[in-house]
Motif scaffolding. Structure first.
Motif, PDB file in Angstrom:
ATOM      1  N   ARG A   2       0.842  -1.200   0.000  1.00 43.03           N
ATOM      2  CA  ARG A   2       0.000   0.000   0.000  1.00 43.03           C
ATOM      3  C   ARG A   2       0.881   1.256   0.000  1.00 43.03           C
ATOM      4  NH1 ARG A   2      -3.818  -1.467   5.066  1.00 43.03           N
ATOM      5  NH2 ARG A   2      -1.744  -1.644   5.994  1.00 43.03           N
ATOM      6  N   TYR A   3       0.629   2.137  -0.967  1.00 46.30           N
ATOM      7  CA  TYR A   3       1.383   3.382  -1.060  1.00 46.30           C
ATOM      8  C   TYR A   3       0.420   4.535  -1.323  1.00 46.30           C
ATOM      9  CZ  TYR A   3       5.335   0.214  -1.637  1.00 46.30           C
ATOM     10  OH  TYR A   3       6.249  -0.783  -1.456  1.00 46.30           O
ATOM     11  N   GLU A   4       0.746   5.676  -0.740  1.00 43.82           N
ATOM     12  CA  GLU A   4      -0.037   6.886  -0.965  1.00 43.82           C
ATOM     13  C   GLU A   4       0.746   7.808  -1.881  1.00 43.82           C
ATOM     14  OE1 GLU A   4      -1.857  10.637   1.574  1.00 43.82           O
ATOM     15  OE2 GLU A   4      -1.640   8.681   2.559  1.00 43.82           O
ATOM     16  N   GLY A   5       0.214   8.035  -3.088  1.00 43.34           N
ATOM     17  CA  GLY A   5       0.891   8.889  -4.038  1.00 43.34           C
ATOM     18  C   GLY A   5       2.115   8.230  -4.648  1.00 43.34           C
ATOM     19  N   THR A   6       2.891   9.012  -5.414  1.00 45.98           N
ATOM     20  CA  THR A   6       4.119   8.514  -6.025  1.00 45.98           C
ATOM     21  C   THR A   6       5.198   8.386  -4.962  1.00 45.98           C
ATOM     22  OG1 THR A   6       3.570   9.611  -8.105  1.00 45.98           O
ATOM     23  CG2 THR A   6       5.848   8.945  -7.800  1.00 45.98           C
ATOM     24  N   VAL A   7       5.882   7.244  -4.963  1.00 51.23           N
ATOM     25  CA  VAL A   7       6.939   6.986  -3.992  1.00 51.23           C
ATOM     26  C   VAL A   7       8.294   7.091  -4.694  1.00 51.23           C
ATOM     27  CG1 VAL A   7       7.975   5.242  -2.490  1.00 51.23           C
ATOM     28  CG2 VAL A   7       5.502   5.555  -2.517  1.00 51.23           C
ATOM     29  N   TYR A   8       9.226   7.829  -4.088  1.00 48.10           N
ATOM     30  CA  TYR A   8      10.558   8.011  -4.655  1.00 48.10           C
ATOM     31  C   TYR A   8      11.587   7.278  -3.792  1.00 48.10           C
ATOM     32  CZ  TYR A   8       8.322  11.796  -7.255  1.00 48.10           C
ATOM     33  OH  TYR A   8       7.497  12.516  -8.072  1.00 48.10           O
ATOM     34  N   ARG A   9      12.625   6.788  -4.457  1.00 46.90           N
ATOM     35  CA  ARG A   9      13.714   6.121  -3.758  1.00 46.90           C
ATOM     36  C   ARG A   9      15.026   6.491  -4.441  1.00 46.90           C
ATOM     37  NH1 ARG A   9      15.711   3.090  -7.464  1.00 46.90           N
ATOM     38  NH2 ARG A   9      14.423   1.920  -8.933  1.00 46.90           N
ATOM     39  N   PRO A  10      16.146   6.411  -3.724  1.00 45.85           N
ATOM     40  CA  PRO A  10      17.444   6.606  -4.381  1.00 45.85           C
ATOM     41  C   PRO A  10      17.687   5.504  -5.414  1.00 45.85           C
ATOM     42  CG  PRO A  10      17.638   6.742  -1.980  1.00 45.85           C
ATOM     43  CD  PRO A  10      16.278   6.218  -2.272  1.00 45.85           C
ATOM     44  N   PRO A  11      18.437   5.795  -6.478  1.00 39.52           N
ATOM     45  CA  PRO A  11      18.693   4.786  -7.511  1.00 39.52           C
ATOM     46  C   PRO A  11      19.275   3.488  -6.950  1.00 39.52           C
ATOM     47  CG  PRO A  11      19.379   6.940  -8.292  1.00 39.52           C
ATOM     48  CD  PRO A  11      19.003   7.120  -6.853  1.00 39.52           C
ATOM     49  N   GLY A  12      20.122   3.608  -5.926  1.00 47.55           N
ATOM     50  CA  GLY A  12      20.766   2.436  -5.368  1.00 47.55           C
ATOM     51  C   GLY A  12      19.848   1.518  -4.583  1.00 47.55           C
ATOM     52  N   GLY A  24       5.193  12.225   1.823  1.00 46.19           N
ATOM     53  CA  GLY A  24       5.707  13.535   1.460  1.00 46.19           C
ATOM     54  C   GLY A  24       6.984  13.880   2.199  1.00 46.19           C
ATOM     55  N   CYS A  25       7.303  15.166   2.214  1.00 44.13           N
ATOM     56  CA  CYS A  25       8.529  15.694   2.821  1.00 44.13           C
ATOM     57  C   CYS A  25       8.152  16.686   3.918  1.00 44.13           C
ATOM     58  CB  CYS A  25       9.375  16.376   1.743  1.00 44.13           C
ATOM     59  SG  CYS A  25      10.827  17.251   2.381  1.00 44.13           S
ATOM     60  N   SER A  26       8.790  16.566   5.066  1.00 41.70           N
ATOM     61  CA  SER A  26       8.440  17.430   6.197  1.00 41.70           C
ATOM     62  C   SER A  26       8.798  18.888   5.932  1.00 41.70           C
ATOM     63  CB  SER A  26       9.139  16.948   7.472  1.00 41.70           C
ATOM     64  OG  SER A  26      10.549  17.020   7.329  1.00 41.70           O
ATOM     65  N   HIS A  27       9.780  19.120   5.071  1.00 36.41           N
ATOM     66  CA  HIS A  27      10.167  20.501   4.734  1.00 36.41           C
ATOM     67  C   HIS A  27       9.415  20.985   3.494  1.00 36.41           C
ATOM     68  CE1 HIS A  27      12.469  24.107   4.172  1.00 36.41           C
ATOM     69  NE2 HIS A  27      12.969  23.687   3.018  1.00 36.41           N
ATOM     70  N   ASN A  28       9.615  20.291   2.374  1.00 29.29           N
ATOM     71  CA  ASN A  28       8.862  20.521   1.138  1.00 29.29           C
ATOM     72  C   ASN A  28       8.858  21.981   0.697  1.00 29.29           C
ATOM     73  OD1 ASN A  28       7.486  19.407  -1.013  1.00 29.29           O
ATOM     74  ND2 ASN A  28       5.466  19.678  -0.094  1.00 29.29           N
ATOM     75  N   MET A  35       9.118  17.001  -6.296  1.00 23.11           N
ATOM     76  CA  MET A  35       8.728  15.611  -6.052  1.00 23.11           C
ATOM     77  C   MET A  35       7.511  15.483  -5.142  1.00 23.11           C
ATOM     78  SD  MET A  35      12.159  13.237  -5.873  1.00 23.11           S
ATOM     79  CE  MET A  35      12.724  13.846  -4.305  1.00 23.11           C
ATOM     80  N   TYR A  36       7.434  16.315  -4.120  1.00 18.03           N
ATOM     81  CA  TYR A  36       6.383  16.110  -3.113  1.00 18.03           C
ATOM     82  C   TYR A  36       5.372  17.249  -3.064  1.00 18.03           C
ATOM     83  CZ  TYR A  36       9.925  12.767  -1.635  1.00 18.03           C
ATOM     84  OH  TYR A  36      10.840  11.747  -1.613  1.00 18.03           O
ATOM     85  N   LYS A  37       5.349  18.101  -4.104  1.00 23.20           N
ATOM     86  CA  LYS A  37       4.479  19.275  -4.072  1.00 23.20           C
ATOM     87  C   LYS A  37       3.000  18.903  -4.019  1.00 23.20           C
ATOM     88  CE  LYS A  37       7.938  22.133  -4.268  1.00 23.20           C
ATOM     89  NZ  LYS A  37       8.513  22.544  -2.985  1.00 23.20           N
ATOM     90  N   GLY A  38       2.655  17.722  -4.496  1.00 23.48           N
ATOM     91  CA  GLY A  38       1.256  17.315  -4.478  1.00 23.48           C
ATOM     92  C   GLY A  38       0.839  16.573  -3.229  1.00 23.48           C
ATOM     93  N   VAL A  66      15.603  -2.921   3.059  1.00 27.93           N
ATOM     94  CA  VAL A  66      14.369  -2.150   3.184  1.00 27.93           C
ATOM     95  C   VAL A  66      14.726  -0.670   3.121  1.00 27.93           C
ATOM     96  CG1 VAL A  66      12.415  -1.523   4.668  1.00 27.93           C
ATOM     97  CG2 VAL A  66      13.215  -3.908   4.583  1.00 27.93           C
ATOM     98  N   PHE A  67      13.965   0.079   2.308  1.00 27.31           N
ATOM     99  CA  PHE A  67      14.098   1.539   2.287  1.00 27.31           C
ATOM    100  C   PHE A  67      12.827   2.149   2.857  1.00 27.31           C
ATOM    101  CE2 PHE A  67      13.482   5.698   0.199  1.00 27.31           C
ATOM    102  CZ  PHE A  67      14.614   6.328   0.679  1.00 27.31           C
ATOM    103  N   LEU A  68      12.995   3.005   3.849  1.00 32.34           N
ATOM    104  CA  LEU A  68      11.857   3.665   4.486  1.00 32.34           C
ATOM    105  C   LEU A  68      11.511   4.933   3.712  1.00 32.34           C
ATOM    106  CD1 LEU A  68      12.953   3.368   8.252  1.00 32.34           C
ATOM    107  CD2 LEU A  68      11.559   1.777   6.901  1.00 32.34           C
ATOM    108  N   CYS A  69      10.295   4.994   3.183  1.00 31.05           N
ATOM    109  CA  CYS A  69       9.809   6.144   2.415  1.00 31.05           C
ATOM    110  C   CYS A  69       8.921   7.010   3.333  1.00 31.05           C
ATOM    111  CB  CYS A  69       8.969   5.679   1.230  1.00 31.05           C
ATOM    112  SG  CYS A  69       9.748   4.424   0.196  1.00 31.05           S
ATOM    113  N   ASP A  70       8.633   8.260   3.033  1.00 30.60           N
ATOM    114  CA  ASP A  70       8.900   8.987   1.806  1.00 30.60           C
ATOM    115  C   ASP A  70      10.186   9.815   1.962  1.00 30.60           C
ATOM    116  OD1 ASP A  70       7.272   8.635  -0.430  1.00 30.60           O
ATOM    117  OD2 ASP A  70       5.731   9.997   0.228  1.00 30.60           O
ATOM    118  N   GLY A  71      10.016  11.120   1.752  1.00 29.34           N
ATOM    119  CA  GLY A  71      11.177  11.988   1.689  1.00 29.34           C
ATOM    120  C   GLY A  71      11.855  12.261   2.998  1.00 29.34           C
ATOM    121  N   ASP A  72      11.236  11.919   4.111  1.00 30.81           N
ATOM    122  CA  ASP A  72      11.842  12.247   5.404  1.00 30.81           C
ATOM    123  C   ASP A  72      11.331  11.287   6.468  1.00 30.81           C
ATOM    124  OD1 ASP A  72      13.412  13.561   7.201  1.00 30.81           O
ATOM    125  OD2 ASP A  72      12.236  15.404   7.253  1.00 30.81           O
ATOM    126  N   ALA A  73      11.565   9.996   6.244  1.00 35.12           N
ATOM    127  CA  ALA A  73      11.056   8.974   7.165  1.00 35.12           C
ATOM    128  C   ALA A  73      11.605   9.151   8.569  1.00 35.12           C
ATOM    129  CB  ALA A  73      11.407   7.591   6.632  1.00 35.12           C
TER     130      ALA A  73
END
Length: 290
Positions: A2-12, A24-28, A35-38, A66-73
């Motif tokens: 389950r994901y809310e919106g588009t999820v981004y991850r580092p290429p690696g 989203g991102c806590s700063h944004n 990436m997280y404007k929406g 495991v990568f913890l999403c989103d922009g500021d987990a």
């Protein structure tokens, strides 16, 4: 999953199970990032996250990353982060690495002792978007911190024993003396911060962002491909962090470079010089992406 919106991850992290713990991102507020404007930043309920882990276990059986999403987990409260880490290692016997993005303000909001506790609980790597070491530019792009705070954030992660992976952006200051100052200050910061990994991306103007609007209004001039390569050369030439895993092979970059410094420094510089001399091809503008 389950994901809310588009999820981004580092290429690696392409092999990692992506567990969304925040949205989203806590700063944004960065002027270059769309990436997280929406999304409106919020944390997911802990019960939902723990349920997702069990769903992943049923689906995948076992995972090793495991990568913890989103922009500021890392903005989650300590107790919740520790609970999630324990649940992950309990669910996946083969798990060897848990990683996350973290914003500089989020890093500074947690004490060095808390970061050591997260490392002890199994958080191995933090990705930090430094973007630049130049104080004035950090404030101009509304990163939320200045150079001194950014440096402290990176050092806090590294000194807690975590693998610090930093991203910087070529072309962020525009051309001329601002370009040179951006790179020289970034070199100075990296040499003091001492990350284990450094990725240099190249600026891509995303439609609708404040920096894109500045460009459309004539208030910002992007660097040329040649100027971007010159920035990459100046960066590589000045880095004195040893050993350092260096990547400049993102889809936004004009010339893919990847390897260890200082071992590959001369090869990198020779490749850039060949591209500047027109003896080696570079990625055409139409094929660059974010």
């Amino acid at each position: 999953m389950r994901y809310e919106g588009t999820v981004y991850r580092p290429p690696g992290e392409w092999r990692s199970y992506l567990l969304q713990v925040t949205v989203g991102c806590s700063h944004n507020g960065c002027t270059f990032c769309g990436m997280y404007k929406g999304k409106r930043f919020h944390t997911r309920p802990l019960a939902d996250i723990l349920e997702d882990i069990q769903m992943a276990k049923a689906q995948y059986g076992d995972v090793d990353r495991v990568f913890l999403c989103d922009g500021d987990a890392a903005a989650l409260p300590m107790e919740e982060l520790l609970t999630i880490l324990k649940a992950l290692y309990d669910a996946f016997p083969g798990l060897i690495k848990v990683t996350s993005y973290a914003g500089p303000r989020t890093i500074l909001d947690k004490t060095p002792e808390q970061w050591r506790a997260l490392r002890a609980a199994g958080l191995q790597r933090v990705y930090l978007g430094v973007e630049t070491g130049n104080d004035a530019l950090l404030r101009a792009i509304r990163k939320g911190v200045g150079a001194r705070e950014m440096l402290e954030a990176g050092k806090r992660v590294r000194e807690a024993g975590l693998d610090l992976w930093v991203m910087v952006i070529l072309g962020l200051a525009g051309p001329g003396e601002a370009s040179r100052r951006h790179i020289l200050d970034t070199v100075d910061m990296m040499n003091e911060m001492k990350p284990r990994h450094l990725s240099a991306l190249s600026l891509m103007l995303e439609e609708g962002t404040p920096l894109w609007r500045d460009w459309r209004a004539g208030r910002f001039t992007p660097v040329t491909a040649r100027e971007s390569l010159q920035e990459a050369r100046l960066l590589i030439e000045g880095l004195d962090v040893m050993p350092l895993h260096f990547t400049c092979d993102h889809a936004s970059n004009y010339l893919p470079l990847k390897g260890s410094l200082p071992a590959e420094r001369e090869n990198f510089l020779a490749a850039i010089d060949a591209a500047l001399a027109g003896e080696r091809g570079i990625r055409p503008e139409w094929s660059r992406g974010v």
